[in-house]
Design a protein around this motif. Sequence first.
Motif, short mmCIF file in Angstrom:
data_model
loop_
_atom_site.label_atom_id
_atom_site.label_comp_id
_atom_site.label_asym_id
_atom_site.label_seq_id
_atom_site.Cartn_x
_atom_site.Cartn_y
_atom_site.Cartn_z
N GLU A 1 1.51 1.88 43.78
CA GLU A 1 1.82 0.54 44.28
C GLU A 1 0.81 0.14 45.34
O GLU A 1 0.22 0.97 46.03
N LYS B 1 13.31 2.50 37.33
CA LYS B 1 12.56 1.92 36.23
C LYS B 1 13.24 2.30 34.91
O LYS B 1 13.64 3.45 34.70
N ASN C 1 3.54 -4.40 36.89
CA ASN C 1 3.98 -5.68 37.44
C ASN C 1 3.03 -6.16 38.51
O ASN C 1 2.48 -5.37 39.28
N ASP D 1 10.58 -5.36 44.14
CA ASP D 1 11.01 -5.43 42.75
C ASP D 1 11.84 -6.71 42.62
O ASP D 1 12.92 -6.82 43.19
N SER E 1 7.42 -12.52 39.59
CA SER E 1 6.62 -11.40 39.09
C SER E 1 6.37 -11.55 37.60
O SER E 1 7.18 -12.11 36.86
#
Length: 281
Positions: free
Chosen positions: A84, A43, A51, A30, A276
Amino acid sequence: MKKLLISILAFALASAAYAQSLPALLVPTDTRALSMGGVHLAKDAPQLSANAYFGMWAPKTADNTLIGADVWFKIGDKLALYAEGKDFMDKPYSTSGEEGSVKGTFKPYDLIIGLGAEYRITDALSAGLTLRTVTSALAEKNTGSSFCGDIFVRYGGEKWGVELAGRNIGTNINYGEGSYAIPSLVGVDGFYKPLEGLTVAGEADLLFNGALMAGVGAEYGFKDIAFARAGFHYGDPAKALPAFLSLGIGGKYAGFRLDGTFLLLSETLGNTFLVSLGYEF
């Protein structure tokens, strides 16, 4: 014997910057969290956050390329799901045949895929679970896998929150020449928003191998459009993620986010960067 030497060499190259098997499991992907000293952050999108990211990890030492993506979305008022996928690709090295001649190159990698869920028990209390499969290749014939996961309980609201978690809890990984423990840990983290636009956060972790890690960070957001971040991470370089100072910036417009972070003041992780691009609503 030759196979064993190749395995030992590949494992040493892949772990040189960390002295820990599967160090990829410790790396925050992140960008916002990495900018704030690696502190885990919940989040905060109302309904959806997606992302994609790219970075160079420890370019002075391990020289890993990191790519990945994640998505988090709510179903109703209480349930959120998470997925993910990320790949750590090491610097390629030459391979040779039985006669000793060079026959090509091989690029070691760690591929991590995860699925998770979070459930809001009350307005202030929530709990979650993430399960992951990890495939790690050190050489052409030395590939191992591990199954692990995170479990957490979080309490708080929009202004403050605290979380207790167990992370990377799972099986050892075996590359064919022995079993290695993965970097499992128990940690506590939290955040506080003392002023409008300002968030401060901290985390402390105890790895099962006895090492300690900790991080502190802050973020200031101007009208929820532009963001400046900084943080510091402490870690045992022999058993955990090494210490570093992090700086980051970000911007958000019409739901789209662009964030970047850079690590410095670290012999091991200096010049690491992660960028990102995301969308949320």
